[in-house]
Design a protein around this motif. Structure first.
Motif, PDB file in Angstrom:
ATOM      1  N   LEU A  76      72.841  65.857  65.754  1.00  0.00           N
ATOM      2  CA  LEU A  76      73.970  66.169  66.626  1.00  0.00           C
ATOM      3  C   LEU A  76      74.784  67.349  66.084  1.00  0.00           C
ATOM      4  CD1 LEU A  76      75.377  62.781  67.965  1.00  0.00           C
ATOM      5  CD2 LEU A  76      73.801  64.379  69.011  1.00  0.00           C
ATOM      6  N   ASN A  77      74.824  67.500  64.771  1.00  0.00           N
ATOM      7  CA  ASN A  77      75.500  68.671  64.204  1.00  0.00           C
ATOM      8  C   ASN A  77      74.741  69.952  64.555  1.00  0.00           C
ATOM      9  OD1 ASN A  77      77.607  67.242  63.041  1.00  0.00           O
ATOM     10  ND2 ASN A  77      76.494  66.897  61.119  1.00  0.00           N
ATOM     11  N   GLU A  78      73.413  69.851  64.580  1.00  0.00           N
ATOM     12  CA  GLU A  78      72.600  71.015  64.924  1.00  0.00           C
ATOM     13  C   GLU A  78      72.610  71.295  66.425  1.00  0.00           C
ATOM     14  OE1 GLU A  78      68.682  70.476  63.434  1.00  0.00           O
ATOM     15  OE2 GLU A  78      69.284  70.506  61.308  1.00  0.00           O
ATOM     16  N   HIS A  79      72.794  70.224  67.236  1.00  0.00           N
ATOM     17  CA  HIS A  79      72.769  70.373  68.698  1.00  0.00           C
ATOM     18  C   HIS A  79      74.021  69.734  69.299  1.00  0.00           C
ATOM     19  CE1 HIS A  79      68.516  71.586  68.518  1.00  0.00           C
ATOM     20  NE2 HIS A  79      68.364  70.604  67.638  1.00  0.00           N
ATOM     21  N   PRO A  80      75.187  70.320  69.091  1.00  0.00           N
ATOM     22  CA  PRO A  80      76.427  69.711  69.613  1.00  0.00           C
ATOM     23  C   PRO A  80      76.438  69.586  71.126  1.00  0.00           C
ATOM     24  CG  PRO A  80      76.818  71.967  68.835  1.00  0.00           C
ATOM     25  CD  PRO A  80      75.446  71.595  68.395  1.00  0.00           C
ATOM     26  N   GLU A  81      75.633  70.389  71.831  1.00  0.00           N
ATOM     27  CA  GLU A  81      75.594  70.309  73.298  1.00  0.00           C
ATOM     28  C   GLU A  81      74.937  69.011  73.793  1.00  0.00           C
ATOM     29  OE1 GLU A  81      71.696  72.157  72.022  1.00  0.00           O
ATOM     30  OE2 GLU A  81      73.809  72.263  71.410  1.00  0.00           O
ATOM     31  N   TRP A  82      74.257  68.284  72.916  1.00  0.00           N
ATOM     32  CA  TRP A  82      73.654  67.012  73.317  1.00  0.00           C
ATOM     33  C   TRP A  82      74.711  65.941  73.562  1.00  0.00           C
ATOM     34  CZ3 TRP A  82      68.819  66.066  69.678  1.00  0.00           C
ATOM     35  CH2 TRP A  82      67.872  67.068  69.924  1.00  0.00           C
ATOM     36  N   ALA A  83      75.814  66.005  72.839  1.00  0.00           N
ATOM     37  CA  ALA A  83      76.844  64.962  72.938  1.00  0.00           C
ATOM     38  C   ALA A  83      77.539  65.051  74.293  1.00  0.00           C
ATOM     39  CB  ALA A  83      77.861  65.115  71.814  1.00  0.00           C
ATOM     40  N   GLY A  84      77.537  63.936  75.004  1.00  0.00           N
ATOM     41  CA  GLY A  84      78.240  63.873  76.282  1.00  0.00           C
ATOM     42  C   GLY A  84      77.626  64.728  77.366  1.00  0.00           C
ATOM     43  N   ASN A  85      76.328  64.956  77.319  1.00  0.00           N
ATOM     44  CA  ASN A  85      75.646  65.750  78.341  1.00  0.00           C
ATOM     45  C   ASN A  85      75.645  64.987  79.666  1.00  0.00           C
ATOM     46  OD1 ASN A  85      73.784  67.095  79.999  1.00  0.00           O
ATOM     47  ND2 ASN A  85      72.614  67.821  78.232  1.00  0.00           N
ATOM     48  N   GLU A  86      76.311  65.550  80.679  1.00  0.00           N
ATOM     49  CA  GLU A  86      76.484  64.841  81.946  1.00  0.00           C
ATOM     50  C   GLU A  86      75.199  64.702  82.743  1.00  0.00           C
ATOM     51  OE1 GLU A  86      79.622  66.514  84.210  1.00  0.00           O
ATOM     52  OE2 GLU A  86      81.178  65.999  82.733  1.00  0.00           O
ATOM     53  N   SER A  87      74.192  65.499  82.442  1.00  0.00           N
ATOM     54  CA  SER A  87      72.929  65.387  83.180  1.00  0.00           C
ATOM     55  C   SER A  87      72.115  64.173  82.748  1.00  0.00           C
ATOM     56  CB  SER A  87      72.089  66.650  82.980  1.00  0.00           C
ATOM     57  OG  SER A  87      71.664  66.769  81.621  1.00  0.00           O
ATOM     58  N   LEU A  88      72.480  63.568  81.616  1.00  0.00           N
ATOM     59  CA  LEU A  88      71.781  62.388  81.092  1.00  0.00           C
ATOM     60  C   LEU A  88      70.275  62.624  81.051  1.00  0.00           C
ATOM     61  CD1 LEU A  88      73.771  59.630  83.009  1.00  0.00           C
ATOM     62  CD2 LEU A  88      74.005  60.240  80.608  1.00  0.00           C
ATOM     63  N   SER A  89      69.899  63.770  80.509  1.00  0.00           N
ATOM     64  CA  SER A  89      68.488  64.164  80.478  1.00  0.00           C
ATOM     65  C   SER A  89      67.856  63.960  79.107  1.00  0.00           C
ATOM     66  CB  SER A  89      68.362  65.639  80.876  1.00  0.00           C
ATOM     67  OG  SER A  89      69.123  66.462  79.994  1.00  0.00           O
ATOM     68  N   ARG A  90      68.525  63.192  78.258  1.00  0.00           N
ATOM     69  CA  ARG A  90      68.011  62.988  76.897  1.00  0.00           C
ATOM     70  C   ARG A  90      68.363  61.580  76.443  1.00  0.00           C
ATOM     71  NH1 ARG A  90      70.174  66.854  75.389  1.00  0.00           N
ATOM     72  NH2 ARG A  90      68.455  68.369  75.456  1.00  0.00           N
ATOM     73  N   ILE A  91      67.434  60.926  75.741  1.00  0.00           N
ATOM     74  CA  ILE A  91      67.679  59.585  75.213  1.00  0.00           C
ATOM     75  C   ILE A  91      67.062  59.477  73.828  1.00  0.00           C
ATOM     76  CG2 ILE A  91      65.586  58.558  76.244  1.00  0.00           C
ATOM     77  CD1 ILE A  91      67.280  56.012  76.759  1.00  0.00           C
ATOM     78  N   PHE A  92      67.754  58.813  72.919  1.00  0.00           N
ATOM     79  CA  PHE A  92      67.233  58.562  71.580  1.00  0.00           C
ATOM     80  C   PHE A  92      66.460  57.234  71.625  1.00  0.00           C
ATOM     81  CE2 PHE A  92      69.793  61.214  68.331  1.00  0.00           C
ATOM     82  CZ  PHE A  92      69.825  62.293  69.198  1.00  0.00           C
ATOM     83  N   LEU A  93      65.191  57.282  71.220  1.00  0.00           N
ATOM     84  CA  LEU A  93      64.346  56.089  71.129  1.00  0.00           C
ATOM     85  C   LEU A  93      64.236  55.738  69.652  1.00  0.00           C
ATOM     86  CD1 LEU A  93      62.471  54.055  72.607  1.00  0.00           C
ATOM     87  CD2 LEU A  93      60.604  55.677  72.237  1.00  0.00           C
ATOM     88  N   VAL A  94      64.910  54.671  69.248  1.00  0.00           N
ATOM     89  CA  VAL A  94      65.084  54.377  67.818  1.00  0.00           C
ATOM     90  C   VAL A  94      64.358  53.090  67.452  1.00  0.00           C
ATOM     91  CG1 VAL A  94      66.753  53.971  65.979  1.00  0.00           C
ATOM     92  CG2 VAL A  94      67.335  55.514  67.866  1.00  0.00           C
ATOM     93  N   HIS A  95      63.464  53.203  66.487  1.00  0.00           N
ATOM     94  CA  HIS A  95      62.796  52.019  65.934  1.00  0.00           C
ATOM     95  C   HIS A  95      63.785  51.285  65.036  1.00  0.00           C
ATOM     96  CE1 HIS A  95      59.857  50.358  62.721  1.00  0.00           C
ATOM     97  NE2 HIS A  95      60.056  49.451  63.664  1.00  0.00           N
ATOM     98  N   ALA A  96      64.081  50.027  65.369  1.00  0.00           N
ATOM     99  CA  ALA A  96      65.023  49.209  64.589  1.00  0.00           C
ATOM    100  C   ALA A  96      64.278  47.981  64.075  1.00  0.00           C
ATOM    101  CB  ALA A  96      66.215  48.798  65.449  1.00  0.00           C
ATOM    102  N   PRO A  97      63.686  48.060  62.871  1.00  0.00           N
ATOM    103  CA  PRO A  97      62.956  46.904  62.326  1.00  0.00           C
ATOM    104  C   PRO A  97      63.863  45.688  62.216  1.00  0.00           C
ATOM    105  CG  PRO A  97      62.553  48.875  61.015  1.00  0.00           C
ATOM    106  CD  PRO A  97      63.678  49.191  61.943  1.00  0.00           C
ATOM    107  N   GLU A  98      63.292  44.534  62.537  1.00  0.00           N
ATOM    108  CA  GLU A  98      64.084  43.309  62.551  1.00  0.00           C
ATOM    109  C   GLU A  98      64.103  42.590  61.205  1.00  0.00           C
ATOM    110  OE1 GLU A  98      59.925  42.944  63.847  1.00  0.00           O
ATOM    111  OE2 GLU A  98      61.607  44.155  64.498  1.00  0.00           O
ATOM    112  N   GLU A  99      63.232  42.984  60.264  1.00  0.00           N
ATOM    113  CA  GLU A  99      63.183  42.293  58.978  1.00  0.00           C
ATOM    114  C   GLU A  99      64.449  42.555  58.169  1.00  0.00           C
ATOM    115  OE1 GLU A  99      60.916  44.521  59.888  1.00  0.00           O
ATOM    116  OE2 GLU A  99      59.072  43.397  60.305  1.00  0.00           O
ATOM    117  N   GLY A 100      64.912  41.485  57.504  1.00  0.00           N
ATOM    118  CA  GLY A 100      66.036  41.631  56.590  1.00  0.00           C
ATOM    119  C   GLY A 100      67.399  41.524  57.219  1.00  0.00           C
TER     120      GLY A 100
END
Length: 707
Positions: free
Chosen positions: A383-407
């Motif tokens: 987000l520091n490298e791409h500040p234009e991603w924050a609050g983009n009204e076109s909603l044309s980008r999504i973060f797909l995050v692997h969240a391991p459940e162990e632990g």
């Protein structure tokens, strides 16, 4: 009508319509038709009639006794007959017969035991009194406090309910404890007492019991055993539950009843209340049925089966869209993450891929591979490298995050799942978390995962084909609680849906407040919400809530609504799932539950609606639970008061169960108004436990960011 020797028409005037009923004396004709039909009813409620008889020459007035008075006498009668009362609260008894525990391995039984138990409650419907009986399972720890303190800290056990050996076995609450002495509060005696710790047996939560079994070196699947004996994993659970309930009613009628209350003798009739399909002149319960609602997909195509409709016709939104996926995964999973995204793009089996199903093209530039503990920092760097991603009204980008459940436990607010999700939501980035099993094997999960992604980015998957009758907007209300010592903090939320069931927006308080201040903050929340809507001068708005509206809450909400539209019609709908009413159908072709779409009117302001009962779309495990729906209408001062149209309410609620964009399942147990409210409350409670409130970025308020 007069020429045909028929009664005059009946007129019922409400705000939305005038209902004219033409009477044709069908009852008399049908009575003769059914005179030879001796078939017994097949549909029943778990309600058993209470029969009152009076002793003495001048019978007292039975109705001056509250149901709680009857329950106190029933509790005493059960204890006298060898029952152990696990809970007596809110006029509800949970009890089991002493010594009748379910057989389990000996080593396990030294730690925990399972008891078949029953819930009892007196209910009043249609001028009659009933005893509601329902089966449940009580899971009891049998280790005393002295033993448990070798494994747990006193703070883990303070505040727990317990069984205490003090002048016999008593119900109590643990106030403070150490290895030798425990201070307890005795419920029945309303006093504190200091007792030896080896005479106190705490009631442990499931998570503590699982930890205790592990610490004592016992390999036992507690979760599966609870599911098995509570009947939640049984495909024919409704039939088994009804048989147990019926057998218990017969046992109680012989061994516990009659009981005496003052000069009134109360007997139990061991016959479950029948549900009648024919008119019965108000003498017994009558069940009605609704047709299954359709929803509308691409090209205006309607379909009742959602999974069939979305794969055949595609999403309701037909505009082409491109969404860039920014994927993160744990080390060593780059390949399977790439395969997952290709799977979402191309599809498999019935899922035909994102472009053909949702008119949406998925792209990605690179996969970010890092340890889960470093994912948050990697998100910050991007987000520091791409500040234009924050609050983009076109909603044309999504973060797909692997969240391991162990632990991490599922509700651990410090886990990467909640920490990363919060950071992205506050920066206006839609995000989709994915667990390890889904990455490694997306079979039959790809369609729902793609659905969640496109819905969070503004795509409308499906809507209702027709407007819901007598409604302009539905507002689902909820609040999040954060319980801390001597401080209870709340946050209020509203979810808005239009008359086609389409999601409009999310609205929330910007600060926490105390329980005593809730009226003021609910008032502000409702004003803030209604000001964002385009309303007529006389809108019809329904407020849905999964808790009972208190008088203070209702008056605050109504005052706020009247300040925006004084001549609006406002209905308060309490959708209650915390009850023990069960409705059964013992026909052999069913699973034992009352079919979906059936509803029962129990008062001018209350219905019970089956939303997960027997249906052609999904086989269910366990016993489906009815929705208890309570309605209160508030009309403008100059409009004559009228009762709610309960059939219209049932149609509304059933239609709103078809609009859960979190899944392609054809039905949901509750309407999305309260379903989404509950999802938001669960998610934001974790954020609140982190120490501060969620500051959702405004660009996400018109998306279903919480799916």
């Amino acid at each position: 009508m007069e020429k045909l020797n028929l009664p005059s028409p009946r007129y019922k005037v409400s705000v939305a319509q005038t209902k004219v009923t033409l009477l044709n004396n069908a009852d008399e004709r049908s009575a003769s038709f059914y005179a030879g039909d001796t078939s017994p009813p097949t549909e029943f409620a778990n309600l058993f009639p209470l029969i009152f008889s009076y002793q003495g020459s001048s019978p007292p007035e039975a109705k001056r006794f509250l149901p709680r008075d009857v329950m106190i006498n029933l509790k005493d009668a059960l204890e006298a007959k060898g029952w152990y009362v696990d809970l007596f609260k809110f006029s509800r008894i949970i009890a089991h017969r002493r010594g009748l525990n379910i057989p389990i391995p000996r080593r396990v039984s030294e730690v925990v035991r399972f008891f078949p138990a029953y819930v009892f409650q007196v209910r009043q419907y249609l001028g009659n009194d009933y005893l509601c009986i329902d089966y449940t399972l009580e899971v009891k720890s049998v280790r005393n406090l002295h033993h448990l303190l070798a494994y747990f800290k006193p703070s883990d056990l303070n505040g727990k309910t317990a069984t205490v050996n003090w002048n016999g076995w008593q119900r109590a609450k643990i106030l403070s404890a150490d290895q030798e002495w425990t201070r307890i509060y005795l419920f029945d005696f309303d006093q504190e007492q200091l007792v030896s710790s080896d005479k106190v047996i705490p009631q442990l939560s499931k998570s503590l019991l699982e930890r205790l079994l592990i610490l004592e070196g016992i390999n036992f699947d507690l979760h599966q055993t609870i599911k098995q004996h509570s009947l939640s994993s049984e495909p024919t659970a409704a039939r088994i539950r009804f048989e147990k309930t019926q057998a218990m009613a017969e046992t109680l009628s012989r061994s516990v009843f009659p009981i005496t209350l003052s000069r009134i003798r109360i007997s139990l009739k061991p016959s479950a209340a029948p549900l009648m399909r024919q008119d019965n002149n108000g003498k017994s319960f009558r069940v009605h049925s609704l047709t299954e609602p359709y929803v509308e997909f691409g090209r205006g195509q309607p379909e009742a089966d959602i999974r069939e409709g979305i794969t055949k016709f595609g999403s309701y939104s037909h505009e082409s869209k491109t969404i860039e996926i920014v994927p993160f995964c744990a080390s060593g999973l780059r390949g399977v993450m790439g395969s997952l995204i290709e799977r979402l793009k191309a599809g498999k089996y019935k899922y035909r891929g994102s472009e053909r199903t949702f008119h949406t093209r998925f792209t990605y530039n690179s996969i970010f591979e890092c340890h889960p503990s470093n994912t948050l920092e990697e998100c910050r760097r991007l987000l520091n490298e791409h500040p234009e991603w924050a609050g983009n009204e076109s909603l044309s980008r999504i973060f797909l995050v692997h969240a391991p459940e162990e632990g991490h436990s599922i509700d651990d607010e410090q886990s990467p799942y909640y920490v990363i999700k919060r950071f992205l939501l506050e920066n206006g980035i839609p995000c989709q978390m994915v667990d390890t099993p889904t990455i490694q094997n997306p079979d039959w999960k790809d369609l729902n995962l793609a659905l969640n992604i496109v819905a969070k980015c503004g795509v409308t998957p499906w809507v209702l084909p027709d407007a819901i009758p007598d409604a302009d907007f539905f507002i689902g209300l909820s609040y999040t609680q954060n319980l801390r010592p001597n401080r209870e903090r709340l946050m209020g939320y509203a979810n808005v849906f239009n008359k086609f069931g389409k999601w409009e927006f999310y609205s929330g308080n910007t600060a926490t407040f105390s329980y005593e201040e809730r009226a003021q903050y609910f008032r502000e929340l409702v004003c803030q919400t209604l000001n964002r809507l385009t309303l007529s001068e006389t809108p019809s708005i329904y407020f849905h809530y999964s808790a009972k509206f208190s008088r203070i809450d209702r008056e605050a909400i109504l005052e706020a609504a009247r300040s925006i539209r004084p001549y609006g019609n406002y209905s308060f709908v309490w959708i209650n799932t915390h009850h023990n009413i069960r409705l059964y159908d013992n026909r052999p072709e069913t699973n034992g539950s009352l079919s979906r779409g059936s509803y029962l009117i129990t008062s001018p302001n209350q219905i019970y609606l089956s939303t997960t009962g027997y249906n052609p779309y999904r086989k269910t495990l366990g016993t489906p639970q009815m929705l208890e729906i309570n309605v209160r209408m508030e009309q403008p001062k100059d409009v004559p008061k009228s009762l709610p149209d309960l059939k219209s309410i049932a149609v509304q609620i059933l239609s709103l169960t078809k609009l859960n964009w979190a899944s392609t399942d054809s039905l949901c147990g509750e309407p999305i108004t309260t379903k989404y409210a509950g999802d938001i409350a669960y998610l934001t409670s974790a954020f609140l436990r982190q120490g501060s409130t969620l500051r959702l970025h405004p660009v996400l308020e018109k998306t279903t960011w919480f799916l």
